[in-house]
Design a protein around this motif. Sequence first.
Motif, PDB file in Angstrom:
ATOM      1  N   THR A   1       8.147  13.616   9.539  1.00 13.64           N
ATOM      2  CA  THR A   1       6.751  13.216   9.712  1.00 13.64           C
ATOM      3  C   THR A   1       6.701  11.701   9.769  1.00 13.64           C
ATOM      4  O   THR A   1       7.287  11.027   8.918  1.00 13.64           O
ATOM      5  CB  THR A   1       5.893  13.716   8.541  1.00 13.64           C
ATOM      6  N   ILE A   2       6.009  11.164  10.761  1.00  7.91           N
ATOM      7  CA  ILE A   2       5.978   9.718  10.923  1.00  7.91           C
ATOM      8  C   ILE A   2       4.539   9.213  10.878  1.00  7.91           C
ATOM      9  O   ILE A   2       3.594   9.926  11.204  1.00  7.91           O
ATOM     10  CB  ILE A   2       6.643   9.286  12.245  1.00  7.91           C
ATOM     11  N   ALA A   3       4.392   7.955  10.459  1.00  8.86           N
ATOM     12  CA  ALA A   3       3.075   7.323  10.412  1.00  8.86           C
ATOM     13  C   ALA A   3       3.253   5.837  10.676  1.00  8.86           C
ATOM     14  O   ALA A   3       4.299   5.254  10.375  1.00  8.86           O
ATOM     15  CB  ALA A   3       2.419   7.551   9.052  1.00  8.86           C
ATOM     16  N   TRP A   4       2.198   5.226  11.234  1.00 10.00           N
ATOM     17  CA  TRP A   4       2.233   3.800  11.549  1.00 10.00           C
ATOM     18  C   TRP A   4       1.006   3.133  10.954  1.00 10.00           C
ATOM     19  O   TRP A   4      -0.122   3.571  11.170  1.00 10.00           O
ATOM     20  CB  TRP A   4       2.266   3.577  13.059  1.00 10.00           C
ATOM     21  N   ASN A   5       1.225   2.077  10.164  1.00 10.80           N
ATOM     22  CA  ASN A   5       0.150   1.307   9.562  1.00 10.80           C
ATOM     23  C   ASN A   5      -0.018   0.026  10.367  1.00 10.80           C
ATOM     24  O   ASN A   5       0.819  -0.880  10.282  1.00 10.80           O
ATOM     25  CB  ASN A   5       0.465   0.983   8.098  1.00 10.80           C
ATOM     26  N   GLN A   6      -1.082  -0.033  11.152  1.00 13.46           N
ATOM     27  CA  GLN A   6      -1.288  -1.168  12.036  1.00 13.46           C
ATOM     28  C   GLN A   6      -1.502  -2.471  11.259  1.00 13.46           C
ATOM     29  O   GLN A   6      -1.026  -3.532  11.658  1.00 13.46           O
ATOM     30  CB  GLN A   6      -2.492  -0.900  12.948  1.00 13.46           C
ATOM     31  N   GLN A   7      -2.199  -2.380  10.138  1.00 20.73           N
ATOM     32  CA  GLN A   7      -2.519  -3.579   9.370  1.00 20.73           C
ATOM     33  C   GLN A   7      -1.275  -4.216   8.750  1.00 20.73           C
ATOM     34  O   GLN A   7      -1.066  -5.435   8.835  1.00 20.73           O
ATOM     35  CB  GLN A   7      -3.532  -3.257   8.279  1.00 20.73           C
ATOM     36  N   SER A   8      -0.424  -3.396   8.145  1.00 22.02           N
ATOM     37  CA  SER A   8       0.772  -3.921   7.484  1.00 22.02           C
ATOM     38  C   SER A   8       1.976  -3.978   8.411  1.00 22.02           C
ATOM     39  O   SER A   8       3.014  -4.541   8.052  1.00 22.02           O
ATOM     40  CB  SER A   8       1.130  -3.057   6.272  1.00 22.02           C
ATOM     41  N   LYS A   9       1.836  -3.390   9.621  1.00 22.46           N
ATOM     42  CA  LYS A   9       2.944  -3.322  10.581  1.00 22.46           C
ATOM     43  C   LYS A   9       4.156  -2.624   9.952  1.00 22.46           C
ATOM     44  O   LYS A   9       5.292  -3.088  10.025  1.00 22.46           O
ATOM     45  CB  LYS A   9       3.332  -4.714  11.076  1.00 22.46           C
TER      46      LYS A   9
ATOM     47  N   ALA B   1       6.113   1.250   9.447  1.00 22.41           N
ATOM     48  CA  ALA B   1       6.276   2.651   9.838  1.00 22.41           C
ATOM     49  C   ALA B   1       6.809   3.422   8.642  1.00 22.41           C
ATOM     50  O   ALA B   1       7.639   2.919   7.885  1.00 22.41           O
ATOM     51  CB  ALA B   1       7.240   2.766  11.005  1.00 22.41           C
ATOM     52  N   THR B   2       6.294   4.635   8.441  1.00 21.90           N
ATOM     53  CA  THR B   2       6.761   5.491   7.357  1.00 21.90           C
ATOM     54  C   THR B   2       7.343   6.765   7.936  1.00 21.90           C
ATOM     55  O   THR B   2       6.724   7.408   8.785  1.00 21.90           O
ATOM     56  CB  THR B   2       5.614   5.848   6.395  1.00 21.90           C
TER      57      THR B   2
ATOM     58  N   GLY C   1       8.883  15.275   1.021  1.00 20.50           N
ATOM     59  CA  GLY C   1       8.238  14.494  -0.016  1.00 20.50           C
ATOM     60  C   GLY C   1       8.872  13.140  -0.272  1.00 20.50           C
ATOM     61  O   GLY C   1       8.411  12.400  -1.145  1.00 20.50           O
ATOM     62  N   LYS C   2       9.917  12.788   0.438  1.00 16.66           N
ATOM     63  CA  LYS C   2      10.545  11.480   0.295  1.00 16.66           C
ATOM     64  C   LYS C   2      10.260  10.668   1.555  1.00 16.66           C
ATOM     65  O   LYS C   2       9.895  11.211   2.587  1.00 16.66           O
ATOM     66  CB  LYS C   2      12.049  11.634   0.075  1.00 16.66           C
ATOM     67  N   LYS C   3      10.473   9.338   1.461  1.00 16.34           N
ATOM     68  CA  LYS C   3      10.085   8.526   2.600  1.00 16.34           C
ATOM     69  C   LYS C   3      10.971   7.307   2.780  1.00 16.34           C
ATOM     70  O   LYS C   3      11.637   6.848   1.845  1.00 16.34           O
ATOM     71  CB  LYS C   3       8.631   8.073   2.460  1.00 16.34           C
ATOM     72  N   ILE C   4      10.973   6.805   4.017  1.00 16.74           N
ATOM     73  CA  ILE C   4      11.560   5.512   4.348  1.00 16.74           C
ATOM     74  C   ILE C   4      10.451   4.656   4.914  1.00 16.74           C
ATOM     75  O   ILE C   4       9.697   5.101   5.783  1.00 16.74           O
ATOM     76  CB  ILE C   4      12.682   5.650   5.392  1.00 16.74           C
TER      77      ILE C   4
END
Length: 284
Positions: free
Chosen positions: A127-135, A137-138, A143-146
């Motif tokens: 599962t991927i996500a992008w935070n535009q404000q902080s630039k 990617a997760t 339940g674990k993440k990079i």
Amino acid sequence: MIKKLTLTLAATALLILPALPAPSFAANAGETVTSGQLLNNRVLIPLRAVSQHLGASVGWFQKEKLVSIDNGGSRIFLAANFKRALVYTLPIDQSTVKYIEMDVPVQVIQGTTYVPLKFVGQSLGATIAWNQQSKQATIAVDGKKIVVNMEQPSISVPSSQQITDTHLILLSQKLNEAVIGSSVKNLTTLFKPLFTEKLIRSISQDNLEHSTKYEAPITSVEYTSKTTATLSQSVIIANGLTAEDQYIEDRTAQLIYTGGVWKVDRVNYTRRVIPAGFGQYNPT
């Protein structure tokens, strides 16, 4: 005997690939990778760093410029400067090959191979996500993440001086015209606005005698200083009689910023072959 291909790795048609089994996630929660790239509003992440954290095995074949990824149930192959990934179910069977069409190509930047963030989700079941404000990617699995932070460019080129996509396309088109040097008249008039005098002399001496036509650039230009840059393009030029071996030509253009304009200063051509049996390669 060699014949021309009618289908390239960057073909527009694509096969819909079911979600692959998620690999075991080897990293602890909150692992951080600091070398992501943001190019043309697309997030690219370093393949080896992310895959290692995800527990996948990665191989790099220098001669073929080919990447392999083993995630337990599948083996994935990606070729530098192309958008299409080949996916095999393990054990390898040529009849099971499927494809993922990426929105941007695999790109080698300062010796590191980068792939689109979206591709990681498609190919590794993450599962991927992008935070535009902080630039940031997760990438998350079980339940674990990079967290992938975008690397600050080591070379800062003012936005007003950066090469536009339109200009890159024009440079590529002019290089296509220039490759048949012996048939081009009035070289200086035709190419001086976009080529350096050194390159024009090379064309007049038939040092660029190639007949391959390249499509519009799909890789991002790599700045090597505020006034120099590199553009890498690739094209499949032919295949064997069995249509299995892939013969690829790479064109690397060295660009310089002079007189307020980006011009081509040098061009190098190299060849590589991806053998028909590359699916049997083992990651190194």
